[in-house]
Design a protein around this motif. Structure first.
Motif, PDB file in Angstrom:
ATOM      1  N   TRP A 145       1.238  -1.098  -0.117  1.00  0.00           N
ATOM      2  CA  TRP A 145      -0.147  -0.027  -0.267  1.00  0.00           C
ATOM      3  C   TRP A 145       0.824   1.539   0.087  1.00  0.00           C
ATOM      4  O   TRP A 145       1.803   1.783   1.503  1.00  0.00           O
ATOM      5  N   GLU A 146       1.054   2.036  -0.935  1.00  0.00           N
ATOM      6  CA  GLU A 146       1.232   3.204  -1.336  1.00  0.00           C
ATOM      7  C   GLU A 146       0.632   4.514  -1.012  1.00  0.00           C
ATOM      8  O   GLU A 146      -0.492   4.432  -1.902  1.00  0.00           O
ATOM      9  N   SER A 147       0.343   5.110   0.074  1.00  0.00           N
ATOM     10  CA  SER A 147      -1.027   6.110   1.197  1.00  0.00           C
ATOM     11  C   SER A 147       0.044   7.150   0.274  1.00  0.00           C
ATOM     12  O   SER A 147       0.621   7.952   0.318  1.00  0.00           O
ATOM     13  N   ALA A 148      -1.134   7.711  -0.126  1.00  0.00           N
ATOM     14  CA  ALA A 148      -1.370   9.234  -1.178  1.00  0.00           C
ATOM     15  C   ALA A 148      -1.261  10.351   0.063  1.00  0.00           C
ATOM     16  O   ALA A 148      -0.276  11.087   0.117  1.00  0.00           O
ATOM     17  N   ALA A 149      -1.658   9.418   0.991  1.00  0.00           N
ATOM     18  CA  ALA A 149      -1.918  10.289   1.970  1.00  0.00           C
ATOM     19  C   ALA A 149      -0.059   9.837   3.559  1.00  0.00           C
ATOM     20  O   ALA A 149       0.418  11.272   3.965  1.00  0.00           O
ATOM     21  N   LEU A 150      -0.123   9.014   4.047  1.00  0.00           N
ATOM     22  CA  LEU A 150       0.761   8.254   4.729  1.00  0.00           C
ATOM     23  C   LEU A 150       2.371   7.963   4.087  1.00  0.00           C
ATOM     24  O   LEU A 150       2.500   7.490   4.554  1.00  0.00           O
ATOM     25  N   GLY A 151       1.639   7.475   2.895  1.00  0.00           N
ATOM     26  CA  GLY A 151       3.474   6.696   1.878  1.00  0.00           C
ATOM     27  C   GLY A 151       3.305   5.155   2.260  1.00  0.00           C
ATOM     28  O   GLY A 151       1.828   4.661   2.199  1.00  0.00           O
ATOM     29  N   LYS A 152       4.598   4.782   2.232  1.00  0.00           N
ATOM     30  CA  LYS A 152       4.156   3.700   2.592  1.00  0.00           C
ATOM     31  C   LYS A 152       4.449   2.235   3.864  1.00  0.00           C
ATOM     32  O   LYS A 152       3.987   2.707   4.185  1.00  0.00           O
ATOM     33  N   VAL A 153       2.321   1.999   4.082  1.00  0.00           N
ATOM     34  CA  VAL A 153       2.748   1.495   4.815  1.00  0.00           C
ATOM     35  C   VAL A 153       2.576   0.037   4.880  1.00  0.00           C
ATOM     36  O   VAL A 153       2.479  -0.997   4.054  1.00  0.00           O
ATOM     37  N   SER A 154       2.827  -0.308   5.944  1.00  0.00           N
ATOM     38  CA  SER A 154       3.688  -2.335   5.552  1.00  0.00           C
ATOM     39  C   SER A 154       2.103  -2.897   5.545  1.00  0.00           C
ATOM     40  O   SER A 154       1.240  -2.622   6.530  1.00  0.00           O
ATOM     41  N   PRO A 155       2.241  -3.885   5.409  1.00  0.00           N
ATOM     42  CA  PRO A 155       1.258  -4.868   4.862  1.00  0.00           C
ATOM     43  C   PRO A 155       0.260  -5.158   6.465  1.00  0.00           C
ATOM     44  O   PRO A 155      -0.457  -5.024   6.180  1.00  0.00           O
ATOM     45  N   ASP A 156       1.164  -5.403   7.019  1.00  0.00           N
ATOM     46  CA  ASP A 156       0.513  -5.718   8.608  1.00  0.00           C
ATOM     47  C   ASP A 156      -0.053  -4.453   9.006  1.00  0.00           C
ATOM     48  O   ASP A 156      -1.142  -4.854   9.556  1.00  0.00           O
ATOM     49  N   LEU A 157      -0.349  -3.429   9.194  1.00  0.00           N
ATOM     50  CA  LEU A 157      -0.817  -2.671   9.477  1.00  0.00           C
ATOM     51  C   LEU A 157      -2.052  -2.120   8.578  1.00  0.00           C
ATOM     52  O   LEU A 157      -3.480  -1.601   8.706  1.00  0.00           O
ATOM     53  N   LEU A 158      -1.563  -2.069   7.407  1.00  0.00           N
ATOM     54  CA  LEU A 158      -2.533  -2.553   6.436  1.00  0.00           C
ATOM     55  C   LEU A 158      -3.789  -3.267   6.801  1.00  0.00           C
ATOM     56  O   LEU A 158      -4.575  -2.957   6.204  1.00  0.00           O
ATOM     57  N   ILE A 159      -3.588  -4.989   6.766  1.00  0.00           N
ATOM     58  CA  ILE A 159      -4.263  -5.504   6.722  1.00  0.00           C
ATOM     59  C   ILE A 159      -4.896  -5.228   8.610  1.00  0.00           C
ATOM     60  O   ILE A 159      -6.259  -5.385   8.563  1.00  0.00           O
ATOM     61  N   ALA A 160      -4.312  -4.899   9.859  1.00  0.00           N
ATOM     62  CA  ALA A 160      -5.164  -4.590  10.838  1.00  0.00           C
ATOM     63  C   ALA A 160      -5.938  -3.172  10.401  1.00  0.00           C
ATOM     64  O   ALA A 160      -6.702  -3.531  10.614  1.00  0.00           O
ATOM     65  N   ALA A 161      -5.590  -2.888   9.498  1.00  0.00           N
ATOM     66  CA  ALA A 161      -6.629  -0.900   9.131  1.00  0.00           C
ATOM     67  C   ALA A 161      -7.814  -1.527   8.112  1.00  0.00           C
ATOM     68  O   ALA A 161      -8.995  -0.612   9.082  1.00  0.00           O
ATOM     69  N   ALA A 162      -7.611  -2.777   7.761  1.00  0.00           N
ATOM     70  CA  ALA A 162      -8.524  -3.202   7.096  1.00  0.00           C
ATOM     71  C   ALA A 162     -10.038  -3.675   7.582  1.00  0.00           C
ATOM     72  O   ALA A 162     -10.849  -3.724   7.353  1.00  0.00           O
TER      73      ALA A 162
END
Length: 647
Positions: A428-445
């Motif tokens: 995940w390359e967030s426009a607001a946050l930059g690169k977000v780790s996969p673990d945080l992506l899944i946890a946030a989702a």
């Protein structure tokens, strides 16, 4: 209150060196042999009792008073002793030595009855009774010395009496006794061999089960209690009305800067670093504190006595300070830090889940404020928990199709010496946050309820990339716990697979033990939906925490992926690592499953995996995660190489 991990072991930690090679002691085998033979001897005593009970009647009616007295007294005594011994064996578990004495004693009583009968009424044909006695000895004698002893006495008596009858009877009974002796010995060897083999198999299975239970409660890398053990201990403490759990404090320790260590130096150095981190935390904490490794670079702490907020901060600061000191691992100087979050029972929650969530939020605040900080959960944090945070907000507002992408890590077939597939890894390359780790992506989702949308976007992108690959190249795709327990999410996944036009047999959906154990029945039903379409299922991180042997056969699995901890164990005990890998490979083969070793990073690890009989591997030795274009180039290069070999 001294906190101890749940389970059979009372030690605060268990070293991986405790997992010695399974060895069966002679004493254990003798005990199991006794358990196996006890019902045989008890059953044998029934016909002995009945026979000598009723044989006394014709002795009294057909014999002279003197002969009747001798024969009846012997038969009645034998029947009474047989009845007594059978009842005693029913009431208690006899030892090997006692069963040996019982078997020998009963056989000698039968021998005495036979000798008395021949003394009273000698007929050459009655010598055959001694051959029958040898056969009985081979059946109920628990040890070879009982069989041999009774057989020798019986055979010597029969031949001595036959010798008195003359040369011809002696030679006749010599040949007959020889045949009987061979038959008795053969029967004894076959019977005891079969029972001994069954006993050894049962003992070995029991030892392996006990080892699996121990390993299920302790982290294979650091020797600390693992996530399963930690939460089970907390559940016991909170649920125990007699325990002073009002003073229970829970802390979560997360390392800062650990991921770059793995990226720069590989998992081997990262694993050694984790071992040293666990040792330092354990040394910093008082003996009555429970220290555990929850997974990855996350550790946990439970304190079973009242401690003020200042006391918690001092303890957390001491842990952070000891972890800030430089590490020297495999000749490499490494500097990391740690953040700590604390929560307290019952002030911050009434259940283990509530306490853990609040400790996790305190940790998030510690990492968010300044890395290497210590935060104790307070009332102001309770209000913050209603806000899902910047990551959740960014995820809700982002363009998923634009910002989400995939990296593909090759999976290699050692037998065919070629890439057999790729595992799709979320980015995940967030426009607001930059690169977000996969673990945080899944946890946030998962926290924001967007897991279904995220999974759908990633799966469509993965299938689109796989459509350009040759048909023999498979695609592995990870499913989260939300995907498994949501019938709607599984329905959406099935629809995407159907619409893709890709052969479902090329798809391998990877699941973890943690995910399936969240809701076992729903997870099994969801996997059944995918398997019915022809998709394959892989159990990822096998052996990382749960005792999964009891559940493997209940899922439609096609592949087992071993956790890297088994390769890690090679550095500590090469024999143990090889034995465990071989056991998993054999288990997979017996169940008709493929076996893939994950995290192979060196030629030595590769040789170990090959010697264990594992066909598929994945790891940095065969390629790091790469983009779809590079994955296509790897496939094309492989095809070109194979074409040149063909010519």
């Amino acid at each position: 209150m001294v906190l101890m991990p749940s389970g059979r072991r009372s030690q605060q930690t268990v070293s991986c060196s405790d997992c010695e090679t399974v060895a069966l002691s002679p004493g254990a085998i003798r005990d199991e042999m006794a358990r196996a033979f006890q019902p045989i001897i008890r059953a044998f005593l029934v016909p002995v009792f009945l026979f000598y009970l009723f044989i006394g009647i014709p002795h009294l009616l057909l014999r002279s008073p003197a002969d009747a007295a001798l024969l009846f007294s012997l038969s009645a005594s034998t029947a009474a002793i047989a009845l007594y011994l059978r009842r005693s064996l029913r009431l208690e578990e006899a030892s090997f030595a006692r069963l040996e004495v019982i078997g020998a004693g009963v056989l000698l009583l039968i021998y005495l009855n036979t000798c008395a009968l021949l003394y009273v009424d000698f007929h050459p044909s009655n010598l055959i009774y001694f051959l029958l006695l040898m056969m009985l000895a081979s059946t109920v004698g628990i040890s070879n010395r009982v069989v041999a002893g009774v057989s020798v006495i019986t055979l010597a008596t029969m031949l001595a009496l036959a010798y008195l009858l003359g040369r011809d009877p002696f030679f006749y009974f010599s040949f007959v006794s020889l045949a009987g002796a061979f038959s008795a010995i053969g029967l004894a060897v076959l019977m005891r061999g079969a029972i001994t083999k069954a006993v050894r198999s049962r003992l070995l299975a029991e030892r392996l089960r006990e080892r699996a239970e121990r390993q299920a409660d302790f982290d294979a890398l650091t020797g600390l209690p693992n996530r399963r053990n930690f939460f089970a201990t907390l559940e016991q403490l909170i649920g125990d009305d007699t325990a002073p759990s009002a003073g229970l404090q829970v802390g979560i320790i997360d390392l800062d800067g650990f991921k770059p260590v793995n990226d720069l130096y590989g998992h081997a150095v990262g694993d050694d670093l984790l071992v040293e981190v666990g040792r330092r935390i354990r040394q910093t904490c008082p003996p009555d504190h429970l220290v555990a490794r929850l997974g990855g670079d996350e550790f946990a702490l439970a304190i079973g006595r009242p401690l003020s907020e200042d006391g918690l901060i001092r303890l957390g600061s001491a842990i952070c300070e000891t972890l800030r000191r430089p590490f020297v691992v495999s000749g490499v100087d490494i500097s990391i830090s740690a953040s700590v979050g604390f929560a307290r029972y019952p002030e911050n929650g009434q259940t283990v889940r509530q306490i853990y969530e609040r400790a996790d939020h305190a940790l998030y605040r510690a990492k968010r404020q300044t890395r290497g900080d210590v935060v104790v959960f307070s009332e102001c944090h309770e209000a913050e928990m209603s806000d899902l945070g910047r990551i959740e907000q960014a995820l809700r507002s982002c363009d998923l199709v634009k910002e989400l992408s995939l990296a593909f890590q090759p999976q290699f077939d050692l037998m065919r010496q070629r890439i057999s597939g790729f595992e799709a890894l979320a980015r995940w390359e967030s426009a607001a946050l930059g690169k977000v780790s996969p673990d945080l992506l899944i946890a946030a989702a998962e926290r924001t309820g967007m897991m279904e949308r995220v999974t759908g976007v990633l799966l469509e992108k993965a299938l689109a990339a796989a459509a350009a690959w040759p048909k023999e190249i498979s695609l592995s795709f990870n499913l989260s716990v939300i995907d498994l327990v949501s019938s709607r999410s599984i329905g959406n996944i099935a629809r995407i697979v159907d619409d893709s036009g890709i052969d479902p047999e090329r798809l391998v959906f990877e699941i973890t033990e943690t995910a399936v154990m969240t809701d076992f029945e729903r997870a099994r039903d969801s996997l059944g939906v995918l398997a019915a379409r022809g998709c394959r299922i892989a159990l990822d991180d096998f052996g990382s925490g749960y005792s999964s042997f009891a559940y493997i056969h209940r899922f439609p699995l096609h592949r087992i992926k071993t956790d890297r901890c088994f390769l890690t164990r090679l550095a500590e005990d090469d024999a143990i690592g090889r034995t465990l890998l071989r056991a998993i490979a054999d288990l997979s083969a017996n169940l008709g499953l493929e076996c893939l070793a994950e995290g192979v990073e060196s030629q030595e690890e590769l040789r170990t995996v090959q010697s264990a009989g594992i066909r598929y591997v994945q790891g940095y030795l065969f390629g790091k995660p790469m983009g779809a274009v590079e994955a296509g180039e790897r496939i094309a290069g492989q095809a070109s190489t194979e074409s040149r070999r063909a010519f």
